[in-house]
Design a protein around this motif. Structure first.
Motif, PDB file in Angstrom:
ATOM      1  N   PRO B  35     223.980 -11.675 -34.549  1.00 23.44           N
ATOM      2  CA  PRO B  35     223.902 -13.249 -34.026  1.00 23.44           C
ATOM      3  C   PRO B  35     222.946 -13.094 -32.921  1.00 23.44           C
ATOM      4  O   PRO B  35     222.927 -14.002 -32.235  1.00 23.44           O
ATOM      5  CB  PRO B  35     225.333 -13.310 -33.640  1.00 23.44           C
ATOM      6  CG  PRO B  35     225.521 -11.681 -33.371  1.00 23.44           C
ATOM      7  CD  PRO B  35     224.941 -10.883 -33.977  1.00 23.44           C
ATOM      8  N   GLN B  36     222.013 -12.191 -32.881  1.00 24.52           N
ATOM      9  CA  GLN B  36     220.867 -11.948 -31.764  1.00 24.52           C
ATOM     10  C   GLN B  36     219.674 -12.993 -31.846  1.00 24.52           C
ATOM     11  O   GLN B  36     219.038 -13.354 -30.964  1.00 24.52           O
ATOM     12  CB  GLN B  36     220.401 -10.443 -31.403  1.00 24.52           C
ATOM     13  CG  GLN B  36     219.168 -10.212 -30.787  1.00 24.52           C
ATOM     14  CD  GLN B  36     218.076 -10.300 -31.613  1.00 24.52           C
ATOM     15  OE1 GLN B  36     218.326 -10.672 -32.990  1.00 24.52           O
ATOM     16  NE2 GLN B  36     216.914  -9.691 -31.268  1.00 24.52           N
ATOM     17  N   THR B  37     219.337 -13.168 -33.237  1.00 23.51           N
ATOM     18  CA  THR B  37     218.071 -13.672 -33.574  1.00 23.51           C
ATOM     19  C   THR B  37     217.409 -14.999 -32.874  1.00 23.51           C
ATOM     20  O   THR B  37     216.414 -15.173 -32.336  1.00 23.51           O
ATOM     21  CB  THR B  37     218.025 -14.373 -34.779  1.00 23.51           C
ATOM     22  OG1 THR B  37     218.354 -13.207 -35.843  1.00 23.51           O
ATOM     23  CG2 THR B  37     216.755 -14.582 -35.280  1.00 23.51           C
ATOM     24  N   SER B  38     218.591 -16.009 -32.437  1.00 20.33           N
ATOM     25  CA  SER B  38     218.164 -17.400 -31.520  1.00 20.33           C
ATOM     26  C   SER B  38     217.580 -16.873 -30.063  1.00 20.33           C
ATOM     27  O   SER B  38     216.874 -17.494 -29.715  1.00 20.33           O
ATOM     28  CB  SER B  38     219.084 -18.322 -31.739  1.00 20.33           C
ATOM     29  OG  SER B  38     220.451 -17.737 -31.146  1.00 20.33           O
ATOM     30  N   ILE B  39     217.771 -15.721 -29.611  1.00 19.63           N
ATOM     31  CA  ILE B  39     217.195 -15.522 -28.439  1.00 19.63           C
ATOM     32  C   ILE B  39     215.689 -15.272 -28.677  1.00 19.63           C
ATOM     33  O   ILE B  39     215.035 -15.777 -27.751  1.00 19.63           O
ATOM     34  CB  ILE B  39     217.728 -14.075 -27.890  1.00 19.63           C
ATOM     35  CG1 ILE B  39     219.400 -14.148 -27.650  1.00 19.63           C
ATOM     36  CG2 ILE B  39     217.069 -13.448 -26.570  1.00 19.63           C
ATOM     37  CD1 ILE B  39     219.974 -12.857 -27.143  1.00 19.63           C
ATOM     38  N   ILE B  40     215.363 -14.624 -29.405  1.00 15.65           N
ATOM     39  CA  ILE B  40     214.025 -14.013 -29.910  1.00 15.65           C
ATOM     40  C   ILE B  40     213.320 -15.246 -30.434  1.00 15.65           C
ATOM     41  O   ILE B  40     212.059 -15.406 -30.048  1.00 15.65           O
ATOM     42  CB  ILE B  40     213.938 -12.895 -30.683  1.00 15.65           C
ATOM     43  CG1 ILE B  40     214.798 -11.796 -30.155  1.00 15.65           C
ATOM     44  CG2 ILE B  40     212.525 -12.650 -30.851  1.00 15.65           C
ATOM     45  CD1 ILE B  40     214.305 -11.579 -28.817  1.00 15.65           C
ATOM     46  N   GLU B  41     214.047 -16.249 -31.280  1.00 17.10           N
ATOM     47  CA  GLU B  41     213.162 -17.512 -31.677  1.00 17.10           C
ATOM     48  C   GLU B  41     212.866 -18.235 -30.374  1.00 17.10           C
ATOM     49  O   GLU B  41     211.961 -18.942 -30.560  1.00 17.10           O
ATOM     50  CB  GLU B  41     214.484 -18.178 -32.773  1.00 17.10           C
ATOM     51  CG  GLU B  41     214.308 -17.538 -34.054  1.00 17.10           C
ATOM     52  CD  GLU B  41     215.395 -18.111 -34.880  1.00 17.10           C
ATOM     53  OE1 GLU B  41     215.680 -17.799 -36.091  1.00 17.10           O
ATOM     54  OE2 GLU B  41     216.333 -19.147 -34.299  1.00 17.10           O
ATOM     55  N   LYS B  42     213.938 -18.479 -29.385  1.00 12.57           N
ATOM     56  CA  LYS B  42     213.435 -19.260 -28.349  1.00 12.57           C
ATOM     57  C   LYS B  42     212.374 -18.888 -27.528  1.00 12.57           C
ATOM     58  O   LYS B  42     211.637 -19.626 -27.053  1.00 12.57           O
ATOM     59  CB  LYS B  42     214.892 -19.140 -27.645  1.00 12.57           C
ATOM     60  CG  LYS B  42     215.037 -20.537 -26.472  1.00 12.57           C
ATOM     61  CD  LYS B  42     215.090 -21.889 -27.204  1.00 12.57           C
ATOM     62  CE  LYS B  42     215.050 -22.891 -26.045  1.00 12.57           C
ATOM     63  NZ  LYS B  42     214.882 -24.531 -26.816  1.00 12.57           N
ATOM     64  N   ILE B  43     212.648 -17.484 -27.461  1.00 13.00           N
ATOM     65  CA  ILE B  43     211.267 -16.899 -26.631  1.00 13.00           C
ATOM     66  C   ILE B  43     210.032 -17.137 -27.175  1.00 13.00           C
ATOM     67  O   ILE B  43     208.864 -17.534 -26.884  1.00 13.00           O
ATOM     68  CB  ILE B  43     211.414 -15.508 -26.305  1.00 13.00           C
ATOM     69  CG1 ILE B  43     212.750 -15.323 -25.148  1.00 13.00           C
ATOM     70  CG2 ILE B  43     210.212 -14.864 -25.663  1.00 13.00           C
ATOM     71  CD1 ILE B  43     213.160 -14.032 -25.069  1.00 13.00           C
ATOM     72  N   ALA B  44     210.156 -17.253 -28.508  1.00 12.56           N
ATOM     73  CA  ALA B  44     208.579 -17.471 -29.603  1.00 12.56           C
ATOM     74  C   ALA B  44     208.441 -18.856 -29.306  1.00 12.56           C
ATOM     75  O   ALA B  44     207.169 -19.184 -29.446  1.00 12.56           O
ATOM     76  CB  ALA B  44     209.017 -17.199 -30.912  1.00 12.56           C
ATOM     77  N   GLU B  45     209.400 -19.702 -29.349  1.00 12.35           N
ATOM     78  CA  GLU B  45     209.257 -21.112 -29.044  1.00 12.35           C
ATOM     79  C   GLU B  45     208.414 -21.400 -27.657  1.00 12.35           C
ATOM     80  O   GLU B  45     207.686 -22.257 -27.516  1.00 12.35           O
ATOM     81  CB  GLU B  45     210.461 -21.683 -29.195  1.00 12.35           C
ATOM     82  CG  GLU B  45     210.425 -23.290 -29.187  1.00 12.35           C
ATOM     83  CD  GLU B  45     211.684 -23.969 -29.198  1.00 12.35           C
ATOM     84  OE1 GLU B  45     212.751 -23.486 -30.103  1.00 12.35           O
ATOM     85  OE2 GLU B  45     211.905 -24.898 -28.446  1.00 12.35           O
ATOM     86  N   PHE B  46     209.141 -20.788 -26.805  1.00 13.99           N
ATOM     87  CA  PHE B  46     208.417 -21.110 -25.423  1.00 13.99           C
ATOM     88  C   PHE B  46     206.836 -20.400 -25.462  1.00 13.99           C
ATOM     89  O   PHE B  46     205.932 -21.269 -24.868  1.00 13.99           O
ATOM     90  CB  PHE B  46     209.030 -20.011 -24.389  1.00 13.99           C
ATOM     91  CG  PHE B  46     210.504 -20.379 -23.980  1.00 13.99           C
ATOM     92  CD1 PHE B  46     210.787 -21.538 -23.992  1.00 13.99           C
ATOM     93  CD2 PHE B  46     211.327 -19.376 -23.698  1.00 13.99           C
ATOM     94  CE1 PHE B  46     212.263 -21.792 -23.540  1.00 13.99           C
ATOM     95  CE2 PHE B  46     212.618 -19.524 -23.220  1.00 13.99           C
ATOM     96  CZ  PHE B  46     213.127 -20.669 -23.371  1.00 13.99           C
ATOM     97  N   ILE B  47     206.546 -19.419 -26.147  1.00 11.55           N
ATOM     98  CA  ILE B  47     205.257 -18.923 -26.331  1.00 11.55           C
ATOM     99  C   ILE B  47     204.146 -19.912 -27.109  1.00 11.55           C
ATOM    100  O   ILE B  47     203.308 -20.250 -26.618  1.00 11.55           O
ATOM    101  CB  ILE B  47     205.200 -17.629 -27.047  1.00 11.55           C
ATOM    102  CG1 ILE B  47     206.164 -16.614 -25.947  1.00 11.55           C
ATOM    103  CG2 ILE B  47     203.615 -16.997 -27.109  1.00 11.55           C
ATOM    104  CD1 ILE B  47     206.295 -15.145 -26.798  1.00 11.55           C
ATOM    105  N   ALA B  48     204.991 -20.367 -28.134  1.00 10.39           N
ATOM    106  CA  ALA B  48     204.131 -21.493 -28.999  1.00 10.39           C
ATOM    107  C   ALA B  48     203.852 -22.690 -28.339  1.00 10.39           C
ATOM    108  O   ALA B  48     202.840 -23.238 -28.526  1.00 10.39           O
ATOM    109  CB  ALA B  48     205.018 -21.695 -30.214  1.00 10.39           C
ATOM    110  N   ASN B  49     204.982 -23.041 -27.396  1.00 10.40           N
ATOM    111  CA  ASN B  49     204.710 -24.316 -26.631  1.00 10.40           C
ATOM    112  C   ASN B  49     203.694 -24.009 -25.415  1.00 10.40           C
ATOM    113  O   ASN B  49     203.582 -24.998 -24.541  1.00 10.40           O
ATOM    114  CB  ASN B  49     205.955 -24.786 -25.886  1.00 10.40           C
ATOM    115  CG  ASN B  49     206.852 -25.306 -27.306  1.00 10.40           C
ATOM    116  OD1 ASN B  49     206.499 -25.435 -28.247  1.00 10.40           O
ATOM    117  ND2 ASN B  49     207.974 -25.524 -27.045  1.00 10.40           N
ATOM    118  N   GLY B  50     203.353 -22.761 -25.189  1.00  8.67           N
ATOM    119  CA  GLY B  50     202.372 -22.545 -24.347  1.00  8.67           C
ATOM    120  C   GLY B  50     203.068 -22.660 -22.713  1.00  8.67           C
ATOM    121  O   GLY B  50     202.397 -22.839 -21.848  1.00  8.67           O
TER     122      GLY B  50
END
Lengths: 105, 395
Positions: B35-50
């Motif tokens: 159940p860890q995935t959404s931590i990394i997804e959220k960080i990827a989102e921060f990066i994608a949003n600049g």
């Protein structure tokens, strides 16, 4: 016999090594592995016959350590501090000027 | 700047991701696993949003994720990753490399039961199986503690140069939304200044040096001792950092074992992680019913707070140790640790081990009540019925 080019390094490393046992085992002393005298692993040692040697340098080129140096007259000199006795030099020598003999200590 | 928290309703995993963002991590290398995935997804989102310039390294396994974090951390960067269960097990070898090289990497482990049989639910055996890797371990009770824990873990880790795990429960925290008070970025920056690394592989100006070197029997022993000294130092640092966090942001973490209504307690429940929230609620109810009980939540499992446990144990008749984990061939892991820590002291409370909630089995207030009744009987009789009680077992 030509002197080991590592002599000064060994003295420097031995002095600094004991002073610098850092957290994380980081070694801040470049070339520090010279203090590990790998010659102590040897079972057979190369014995050199100067009369037969043609100074072709094949032993010098093939030595993997490298622990063969060339003296002022162009003859090979063996550094027994680091020579592990692998026998490659004796195998490559085209005139059998190097033979491997069991070492007694 | 005056502290005004920013309240957000987030899952435990998003709390972890925000904490990593606010800690200004520079490198994240991770591999997805429930159940860890959404931590990394959220960080990827921060990066994608600049919103951040974090270097994100997608890797092909958890072993590589930790290897990349080790490389990044050795260049002086603040590195972060997250995983669960089988992923953490696959990292095992690299965990030793991180602590041995004294790299203050912070990782969130979302507790998940080890397979087989496959399970994605809460169980602490995955992180406790990494007990001897030289990583510090912080167990969070709720989403707020996940957020606070990550920020504090960086500060503690970078002070003593050891890596730290912040551990939260699968789904109970990771996917459950709750209000989390976040700290404005400038105030996190004041609390957690940029890292001052022990060494920096990317510094090409200095004398050359080597990492990952060999130590002969003449030297290895001393390097182990240095890690133990750092762990002992970490106990002091944890208390100081926890106190400073409380002074700045109102939530005090100076206790490595958080005690709840233990002052006049006959016996206490001891455990780690989210189940202690349930226990605290049960303690309030049991107190109204006349039971003199308290709760002791072990926040830091490594370094282990022996001294705090002694202070607690010498004043109670019994300790019910609740383990959501198991060491086959022995007993619950916290139980072993707690008994061992007290053996050479004069504190000899009756100690009983309750194995609860393995693989996400529900653990409720009613369960705590039943355990309280049993523990009460054990103390009145003055001897154990069984030492290790597989409490939920279907019979």
């Amino acid at each position: 016999m030509a002197e080991s080019p590592f002599k000064a390094d060994i003295e420097r490393v031995q002095k600094e090594y004991s002073e610098k046992m850092t957290p994380g085992a980081i070694v801040y002393i470049p070339g520090s592995s010279v203090i590990n005298k790998t010659g102590s692993w040897r079972v057979f040692m190369p014995e050199f016959n100067r009369e037969k040697c043609t100074r072709c340098y094949l032993c010098y080129i093939y030595c993997p350590e490298p622990s063969i140096y060339i003296d002022e007259e162009g003859y090979p000199v063996f550094d027994y501090d680091y020579c592990k006795g692998c026998g490659i030099c004796a195998n490559e020598c085209p005139v059998d000027a190097i033979v491997m003999v069991r070492e007694t200590k | 700047m005056e502290y005004k928290p920013i309240r957000k309703v987030v899952s435990g995993n998003y709390a972890a991701a925000y904490a990593a963002l606010h800690s200004r991590v520079q490198v994240v290398a991770a591999y997805p696993i429930t159940p860890q995935t959404s931590i990394i997804e959220k960080i990827a989102e921060f990066i994608a949003n600049g919103e951040t310039d974090i270097q994100y390294v997608p890797v092909e396994s958890e072993h590589s994720a930790m290897a990349a974090c080790i490389g990044a951390s050795a260049t002086g960067a603040r590195a972060f990753t997250a995983t669960s269960a089988q992923g953490l097990a696959l990292m095992h070898e690299m965990l030793h490399w991180a602590s041995g090289a004294r790299l203050p990497i912070v990782m969130v482990d979302v507790n998940r039961a080890m397979a087989p049989p496959w399970s994605v639910w809460d169980d602490q055996t995955d992180s406790l199986a990494q007990r001897d890797t030289g990583w510090m371990q912080f167990y969070a009770e709720n989403n707020q503690e996940v957020y606070d824990g990550v920020i504090m873990a960086f500060k503690v880790a970078e002070t003593v140069n050891l890596p730290a795990m912040v551990i939260e429960s699968a789904f109970i925290l990771s996917h459950t939304y709750d209000v989390v008070e976040m700290i404005p970025q400038e105030l996190v920056d004041e609390f957690l200044p940029p890292r001052k690394p022990l060494y920096d592989l990317a510094d090409f100006e200095r004398e050359p040096f080597s990492v990952g070197s060999l130590a002969t029997p003449a030297d290895y022993y001393e390097f182990r001792y240095k890690i133990q000294k750092a762990m002992e130092e970490a106990k002091k640092v944890i208390k100081e950092v926890g106190r400073e966090f409380g002074e700045r942001f109102g939530r005090d973490y100076s206790q490595m074992i958080e005690t709840y209504r233990t002052d006049d307690a006959d016996f206490v429940f001891m455990g780690m992680g989210s189940l202690m929230g349930t226990v605290k609620q049960a303690v309030d109810i049991l107190r109204q019913e006349g039971y003199k009980v308290g709760a002791a939540k072990v926040r830091w499992f490594r370094p282990f707070p022996k001294e705090e446990l002694y202070e607690l144990a010498k004043n109670v008749d019994g300790i019910a140790v609740l383990d959501r984990n198991y060491s086959f061939g022995m007993e619950g892991i916290l139980f072993t640790e707690a008994k061992g820590a007290l053996y050479n002291t004069d504190a000899k409370p009756l100690m009983k081990n309750y194995i609860v909630g393995l693989g996400g089995r529900d653990f409720t207030v009613n369960d705590v009540r039943k355990i309280a009744e049993n523990m009460n009987a054990v103390i009145e009789k003055g001897e154990l019925d069984v030492e290790v009680d597989w409490y939920h077992l279907k019979r």
